[in-house]
Motif scaffolding. Structure first.
Motif, mmCIF file in Angstrom:
data_model
loop_
_atom_site.group_PDB
_atom_site.id
_atom_site.type_symbol
_atom_site.label_atom_id
_atom_site.label_comp_id
_atom_site.label_asym_id
_atom_site.label_seq_id
_atom_site.Cartn_x
_atom_site.Cartn_y
_atom_site.Cartn_z
ATOM 1 N N ALA A 131 23.382 33.489 30.749
ATOM 2 C CA ALA A 131 23.087 32.930 29.421
ATOM 3 C C ALA A 131 24.112 31.856 29.043
ATOM 4 N N LEU A 132 25.365 32.091 29.339
ATOM 5 C CA LEU A 132 26.393 31.086 29.050
ATOM 6 C C LEU A 132 26.161 29.814 29.859
ATOM 7 N N PHE A 133 25.805 29.984 31.098
ATOM 8 C CA PHE A 133 25.507 28.836 31.957
ATOM 9 C C PHE A 133 24.285 28.091 31.416
ATOM 10 N N ALA A 134 23.280 28.839 30.966
ATOM 11 C CA ALA A 134 22.071 28.231 30.392
ATOM 12 C C ALA A 134 22.420 27.437 29.136
ATOM 13 N N PHE A 135 23.353 27.947 28.349
ATOM 14 C CA PHE A 135 23.758 27.229 27.142
ATOM 15 C C PHE A 135 24.408 25.895 27.499
ATOM 16 N N ASP A 136 25.211 25.884 28.565
ATOM 17 C CA ASP A 136 25.805 24.621 29.024
ATOM 18 C C ASP A 136 24.713 23.623 29.412
ATOM 19 N N ILE A 137 23.699 24.101 30.105
ATOM 20 C CA ILE A 137 22.589 23.234 30.503
ATOM 21 C C ILE A 137 21.856 22.729 29.270
ATOM 22 N N TYR A 138 21.609 23.622 28.308
ATOM 23 C CA TYR A 138 20.921 23.237 27.068
ATOM 24 C C TYR A 138 21.709 22.144 26.341
ATOM 25 N N SER A 139 23.010 22.322 26.242
ATOM 26 C CA SER A 139 23.845 21.322 25.566
ATOM 27 C C SER A 139 23.753 19.974 26.258
ATOM 28 N N GLY A 140 23.789 19.978 27.570
ATOM 29 C CA GLY A 140 23.663 18.742 28.325
ATOM 30 C C GLY A 140 22.310 18.070 28.108
ATOM 31 N N CYS A 141 21.260 18.875 28.074
ATOM 32 C CA CYS A 141 19.915 18.326 27.833
ATOM 33 C C CYS A 141 19.806 17.721 26.441
ATOM 34 N N ARG A 142 20.360 18.400 25.454
ATOM 35 C CA ARG A 142 20.293 17.884 24.085
ATOM 36 C C ARG A 142 21.100 16.594 23.953
ATOM 37 N N GLU A 143 22.257 16.523 24.613
ATOM 38 C CA GLU A 143 23.044 15.287 24.612
ATOM 39 C C GLU A 143 22.242 14.152 25.231
#
Length: 184
Positions: A131-143
């Motif tokens: 889940a933490l790794f997924a959050f990093d991916i989500y943040s990158g996608c939103r950026e």
């Protein structure tokens, strides 16, 4: 992973993955036609197809104790979809935590009977790391999405100003020269 827990998770694979899929689908707004759940074709239902593939493959990756980086492509597929759909960050990655609840509901009795709490906690820790790794991916996608929106807004503004004759292009050499003056 302890063999008892792994055997339990392998034995109930189809039920657990199916319930996890249903839990993820429940995070989407009303789907009156049931398209997300019922249509399996990747062209008719790309979101449902992606969720099906991700749940099956992530579940296997957790059983095989693969690292988060090895799961990157699987996570990337579903997180990109959820980032574009404007899910809040907590909702975008919550689908991973849903697996914990599904496993607890389905295997809680067996876990208590076999007294494999520690192994189960380790399994849940794997889910947390995912889940933490997924959050990093989500943040990158939103950026990335925000950068695309910003670039498009700049392009549209420049085009409108140019059409209104309120702006003309500055030759590159002149622009660089002016920029140097400001730096002095």
């Amino acid at each position: 992973m302890d063999s008892k827990l792994k055997d339990l998770l392998e034995g109930k694979r189809s039920e657990l993955v199916s319930k996890w899929f249903d839990a993820i689908i429940s995070t989407y707004p009303n789907d009156p036609s049931g398209m997300l759940k019922n249509k399996k074709d990747k062209f008719e239902n790309p979101i449902g197809h992606t969720i099906t593939n991700v749940t099956q493959n992530l579940y296997q990756a957790l059983l095989d104790e693969k690292s988060c980086t090895e799961c990157k492509q699987l996570l990337d597929d579903i997180i990109r979809v959820r980032a574009v759909q404007d899910f809040a960050p907590s909702k975008a990655v919550s689908f991973i935590f849903m697996l914990k609840n599904v496993v607890r509901e389905e295997l809680g009795k067996e876990i208590r009977q076999n007294q494999i709490y520690e192994e189960f906690l380790n399994f849940e820790s794997q889910i947390d790391d995912l889940a933490l790794f997924a959050f990093d991916i989500y943040s990158g996608c939103r950026e990335q999405l925000n950068q695309i929106k910003t670039d498009e807004l700049k392009r549209m503004t420049f085009t409108l100003l140019k059409k209104a004759n309120l702006m003309s292009e500055i030759p590159a050499q002149e622009f660089e020269h002016k920029e140097l003056k400001f730096n002095l």
